[in-house]
Design an enzyme around this catalytic site. Structure first.
Site, PDB file in Angstrom:
ATOM      1  N   LYS A   1     -51.570  -9.340 -49.198  1.00  0.00           N
ATOM      2  CA  LYS A   1     -51.262  -8.658 -47.934  1.00  0.00           C
ATOM      3  C   LYS A   1     -50.688  -9.628 -46.902  1.00  0.00           C
ATOM      4  CE  LYS A   1     -55.524  -7.025 -47.712  1.00  0.00           C
ATOM      5  NZ  LYS A   1     -56.008  -7.566 -49.012  1.00  0.00           N
ATOM      6  N   THR A   2     -51.350 -10.774 -46.727  1.00  0.00           N
ATOM      7  CA  THR A   2     -50.848 -11.765 -45.772  1.00  0.00           C
ATOM      8  C   THR A   2     -49.469 -12.261 -46.186  1.00  0.00           C
ATOM      9  OG1 THR A   2     -53.139 -12.472 -45.499  1.00  0.00           O
ATOM     10  CG2 THR A   2     -51.454 -13.912 -44.577  1.00  0.00           C
TER      11      THR A   2
ATOM     12  N   ASP B   1     -54.988  -8.832 -39.624  1.00  0.00           N
ATOM     13  CA  ASP B   1     -55.791  -8.759 -40.840  1.00  0.00           C
ATOM     14  C   ASP B   1     -57.104  -8.044 -40.509  1.00  0.00           C
ATOM     15  OD1 ASP B   1     -56.355  -9.173 -43.459  1.00  0.00           O
ATOM     16  OD2 ASP B   1     -56.754 -11.321 -43.293  1.00  0.00           O
TER      17      ASP B   1
ATOM     18  N   THR C   1     -58.955  -3.809 -46.280  1.00  0.00           N
ATOM     19  CA  THR C   1     -59.378  -3.789 -47.675  1.00  0.00           C
ATOM     20  C   THR C   1     -59.416  -2.358 -48.207  1.00  0.00           C
ATOM     21  OG1 THR C   1     -61.563  -4.048 -46.726  1.00  0.00           O
ATOM     22  CG2 THR C   1     -60.625  -5.958 -47.834  1.00  0.00           C
TER      23      THR C   1
ATOM     24  N   ARG D   1     -54.790 -14.684 -55.818  1.00  0.00           N
ATOM     25  CA  ARG D   1     -55.491 -15.790 -55.149  1.00  0.00           C
ATOM     26  C   ARG D   1     -56.484 -16.445 -56.111  1.00  0.00           C
ATOM     27  NH1 ARG D   1     -58.077 -13.900 -50.321  1.00  0.00           N
ATOM     28  NH2 ARG D   1     -56.274 -14.603 -49.129  1.00  0.00           N
TER      29      ARG D   1
HETATM   30  P1  ADP Z   1     -54.569 -11.132 -48.962  1.00  0.00           P
HETATM   31  O1  ADP Z   1     -53.951 -11.270 -47.609  1.00  0.00           O
HETATM   32  O2  ADP Z   1     -54.320  -9.784 -49.582  1.00  0.00           O
HETATM   33  O3  ADP Z   1     -56.012 -11.508 -49.003  1.00  0.00           O
HETATM   34  P2  ADP Z   1     -52.785 -13.333 -49.645  1.00  0.00           P
HETATM   35  O4  ADP Z   1     -51.479 -12.776 -49.241  1.00  0.00           O
HETATM   36  O5  ADP Z   1     -53.425 -14.321 -48.742  1.00  0.00           O
HETATM   37  O6  ADP Z   1     -53.822 -12.153 -49.958  1.00  0.00           O
HETATM   38  O7  ADP Z   1     -52.576 -13.966 -51.111  1.00  0.00           O
HETATM   39  C1  ADP Z   1     -53.433 -14.939 -51.632  1.00  0.00           C
HETATM   40  C2  ADP Z   1     -52.678 -15.966 -52.437  1.00  0.00           C
HETATM   41  O8  ADP Z   1     -52.220 -15.337 -53.632  1.00  0.00           O
HETATM   42  C3  ADP Z   1     -51.449 -16.513 -51.732  1.00  0.00           C
HETATM   43  O9  ADP Z   1     -51.622 -17.887 -51.495  1.00  0.00           O
HETATM   44  C4  ADP Z   1     -50.295 -16.333 -52.687  1.00  0.00           C
HETATM   45  O10 ADP Z   1     -49.856 -17.579 -53.130  1.00  0.00           O
HETATM   46  C5  ADP Z   1     -50.855 -15.617 -53.865  1.00  0.00           C
HETATM   47  N1  ADP Z   1     -50.160 -14.338 -54.092  1.00  0.00           N
HETATM   48  C6  ADP Z   1     -50.553 -13.124 -53.625  1.00  0.00           C
HETATM   49  N2  ADP Z   1     -49.729 -12.171 -54.065  1.00  0.00           N
HETATM   50  C7  ADP Z   1     -48.792 -12.768 -54.819  1.00  0.00           C
HETATM   51  C8  ADP Z   1     -47.664 -12.290 -55.567  1.00  0.00           C
HETATM   52  N3  ADP Z   1     -47.371 -10.992 -55.629  1.00  0.00           N
HETATM   53  N4  ADP Z   1     -46.911 -13.198 -56.228  1.00  0.00           N
HETATM   54  C9  ADP Z   1     -47.227 -14.500 -56.196  1.00  0.00           C
HETATM   55  N5  ADP Z   1     -48.279 -15.014 -55.524  1.00  0.00           N
HETATM   56  C10 ADP Z   1     -49.061 -14.168 -54.840  1.00  0.00           C
END
Ligand code: ADP
Length: 334
Positions: free
Chosen positions: A64-65, A109, A158, A217
């Site tokens: 998401k981030t 977030d 979430t 992640r």
């Molecule tokens: P969320 O915000 O949903 O908790 P993040 O965007 O922080 O998740 O993602 C966590 C990690 O996973 C990031 O550091 C990124 O490198 C990796 N990641 C997430 N989604 C992907 C994707 N589709 N392709 C490659 N890497 C990803």
């Protein structure tokens, strides 16, 4: 390059940031969301307007981030990051909103954890790019309207269901992120391994991917743990045997269940006879917040067919007993 040893050893957060894909093209999987989002952004570019507000929902670590950062990059706009828990007063939100630049992308977030007054201020800001700043108290209080520059809100939660209807309705686009398949996680890992200068064979990637709980992640984190193991054991080539030895040591089992997943299932089977049991009771039994069990452990356990949700509470599925090496009760419907 912060990813290659030799430079001053970066902490895990720096590593995580360095592994984030920077554009939609490098973003693995989530094809539907990627296509839809790309259309929303393209249309905004053609109309020369800021993009509609975007809501992203899904368990932690699914990207998401990363997508919020990509939205800003694709719109060539600056990005501001904050989160629901950091916004406890309407004033906190007003301070952020009033300092946004035109076209800026605001990423919030855990948007479901914002306070109610802040949430109400956000409704108006999203719809009319305006907020009312209340000055004074009681009968003498006055609301001073403040115009805001147009901005794009990217909210992350979430579970979209945690959001009140009026807030959900104000997003022009909602993307639900799904757990990643093993082959998608292999792609994530291949890219990370390349950036980290690691030698991993394809069975090694498959082993790590299948223990990653469908979550990029986690995949990246496990890759770093395997790298540590390889480094300490002076083994330059990472294969399936090495990966599985390393990950066994970190208590990630062959199906990717971590300690919380297993303790939820274990409590469900041994303390509550397999259920049904209410979620909050189950959370207390494992010493965790209800929300953590509900948003972190449960979605994966349900997807794996280990845990079931019924109107009367959570139940252990037959596979859960088997996975834990326990004997299911005789009357268990199989
Ligand atoms: P969320 O915000 O949903 O908790 P993040 O965007 O922080 O998740 O993602 C966590 C990690 O996973 C990031 O550091 C990124 O490198 C990796 N990641 C997430 N989604 C992907 C994707 N589709 N392709 C490659 N890497 C990803």
């Amino acid at each position: 390059n912060p990813l290659v040893a030799g430079t001053s050893e970066p902490d895990e957060r720096v590593l995580e940031a360095a592994l984030r894909p920077k554009n939609l093209h490098d973003f693995v999987g989530q094809q539907r969301v990627r296509e839809q989002l790309s259309l929303v952004l393209e249309a905004a570019r053609i109309r020369e307007r800021t993009s509609d507000h975007v809501l992203l929902s899904g368990p932690p670590g699914l990207g998401k981030t990363t997508l919020a950062m990509i939205v800003a990059a694709e719109m060539n706009a600056p990005l501001r990051i904050s989160s629901g828990p950091a916004i406890q007063h309407a004033g906190d939100l007003a301070a952020i909103l009033s300092s946004l630049a035109e076209g800026e992308v605001l990423f919030l977030d855990e948007i479901h954890r914002m306070s109610r007054p802040a949430e109400e201020m956000l409704y108006m800001a999203m719809e009319d790019f305006r907020v009312d700043i209340v000055v004074g108290k009681g009968a003498g209080a006055t609301a001073i309207p403040l115009e805001l520059p147009p901005f794009t809100l990217v909210g992350a939660t979430t579970r979209a269901g945690l959001l009140p209807g009026p807030l959900r309705d104000r997003f022009g686009f909602t993307g639900h992120l799904e757990f990643y398949s093993i082959s998608e996680l292999e792609l994530v890992l291949r890219r990370s391994a390349m950036l980290m200068d690691l030698k991993v064979n394809s069975a090694g990637f498959t082993e790590i991917a299948s223990r990653s709980r469908g979550t990029p992640r986690i995949a990246n984190r496990l890759l770093r743990r395997v790298r540590d193991w390889a480094l300490v054991h002076r083994n330059e080539h990472i294969d399936a045997t090495l990966a599985s030895r390393a990950l066994d040591m970190y208590e990630v089992d062959a199906r990717g269940l971590d300690r919380l997943d297993r303790s939820v299932l274990h409590a469900l089977c041994t303390k509550f006879g397999g259920g049904p049991v209410g979620l909050s009771t189950l959370a207390i039994a494992v010493g965790e917040e209800t929300e953590t069990v509900e948003t972190v452990a449960e979605p994966f356990l349900v997807r794996e067919g280990l845990l079931g949700r019924t109107p009367r509470g959570r139940i252990a599925m037959p596979d859960a007993w088997i996975h834990l090496g326990l004997t299911p009760p005789e009357d268990m419907p199989l």
